[in-house]
Design an enzyme around this catalytic site. Structure first.
Site, PDB file in Angstrom:
ATOM      1  N   CYS A  74       0.911  -1.139   0.050  1.00 32.91           N
ATOM      2  CA  CYS A  74       0.032  -0.055  -0.186  1.00 32.91           C
ATOM      3  C   CYS A  74       0.918   1.389  -0.090  1.00 32.91           C
ATOM      4  CB  CYS A  74      -1.107  -0.103   1.287  1.00 32.91           C
ATOM      5  SG  CYS A  74      -2.093  -1.301   1.225  1.00 32.91           S
ATOM      6  N   CYS A 156      -3.180  -0.806  -3.458  1.00 35.29           N
ATOM      7  CA  CYS A 156      -4.018  -0.334  -2.316  1.00 35.29           C
ATOM      8  C   CYS A 156      -3.563   0.981  -1.703  1.00 35.29           C
ATOM      9  CB  CYS A 156      -4.035  -1.274  -1.344  1.00 35.29           C
ATOM     10  SG  CYS A 156      -2.446  -1.775  -0.807  1.00 35.29           S
TER      11      CYS A 156
END
Ligand code: N1C
Length: 250
Positions: A74, A156
């Site tokens: 992420c 993400c």
């Protein structure tokens, strides 16, 4: 007797000698520990060997990708279109900032390679293969579509994309970035897309380009969009100076 020995010798040699392509695959793969590279090679080959090189579907690589899945990282995932050299020049030095598909096992193993099979042969060929747009279902294109889809599926947080200010259509619907990756960016998994427009002396477009309106419209509702024009030299400076914080690069 001599003839028989020569024939046996040739057969044994033929069975054990690795092609240059297989050697490249395995040596690049072995830089990543924890994977069974021989198993990955077998799964890779099964996607295209003994097939018409214009008839290798994207799904043929699913077993390979399942065996070496991409890890979500992420806020660090970097996408690009027509800016490969700038992006990789930067990410090679700043692994602390971003990861691209080429920093993963499968991306790095197959980067810059060409391969195909042939009906009736169990070999891998590196010449005489169909070009990128010669036929849709060619082994190289199908691989990059399959891998790019899987990479985008795990993206993400805040993701970054470097697009080129030196071409007519920085967000080109034909590109893998536009046709495969952006449609897989889903809110709330992805919060924000930061576009970096790479501006060189020969720039003909920037963040105001009309194709970027299409990018904004293609984004899933809930994903915030930003775009910044950044000179190539600034990107290179950030690559060269690890003391510049990732967030302060542009
Ligand atoms: O068609 P593109 O760009 O938009 O594809 C780039 C996009 C990136 O975000 C990557 O995640 O798709 C992924 N990707 C690769 O990682 C990759 N490595 C090498 C797509 N293609 C990749 N290649 C080769 O680059 C591929 O063989 C094809 O020839 C080009 C596509 O790049 P592009 O048109 O600049």
């Amino acid at each position: 007797v001599i003839v028989v020995l020569i024939v046996i010798g040739a057969v044994v040699l033929g069975l054990t000698l690795k092609s240059g392509f297989e050697s490249t695959f395995l040596s690049r793969c072995e830089k990543f520990s924890q994977y069974d590279c021989k198993e990955l090679w077998d799964l890779f080959q099964q996607a295209y060997v003994n097939k018409d090189p214009c008839n290798v579907p994207v799904e043929a690589y699913n077993p390979l990708i399942a065996a070496a899945p991409f890890k979500p990282q992420c806020n660090k995932m970097m996408f690009w279109s027509k800016t490969k050299d700038v992006v990789h020049g930067f990410t090679a030095k700043r692994k602390d900032c971003f990861v691209t598909l080429e920093d993963t096992l499968l991306g790095s193993v197959l980067d810059d390679l060409t391969w195909c099979g042939k009906e009736g042969s169990k070999d891998t060929f590196t010449t005489g293969c169909p070009g990128w747009s010669e036929c849709e279902n060619n082994p190289v294109r199908s691989f990059w579509i399959c891998a790019s889809a899987a990479f985008a599926d795990v993206a993400c947080g805040d993701v970054t994309a470097m697009l080129s200010g030196s071409i007519n259509t920085p967000f080109n619907p034909e590109s893998i970035f536009a046709s495969v990756e952006v449609p897989r960016f889903k809110s709330p998994r992805i919060k924000k897309l930061d576009v970096v427009m790479v501006i060189q002396k020969n720039a003909i477009s920037n963040c105001n380009h009309s194709s970027l309106k299409n990018l904004m419209q293609a984004l899933d509702k809930g994903i915030t969009y930003s775009c910044k024009d950044v000179s190539k030299s600034r990107i290179q400076e950030c690559g060269a100076k690890p003391e510049i914080a990732c967030g302060a690069c542009w």
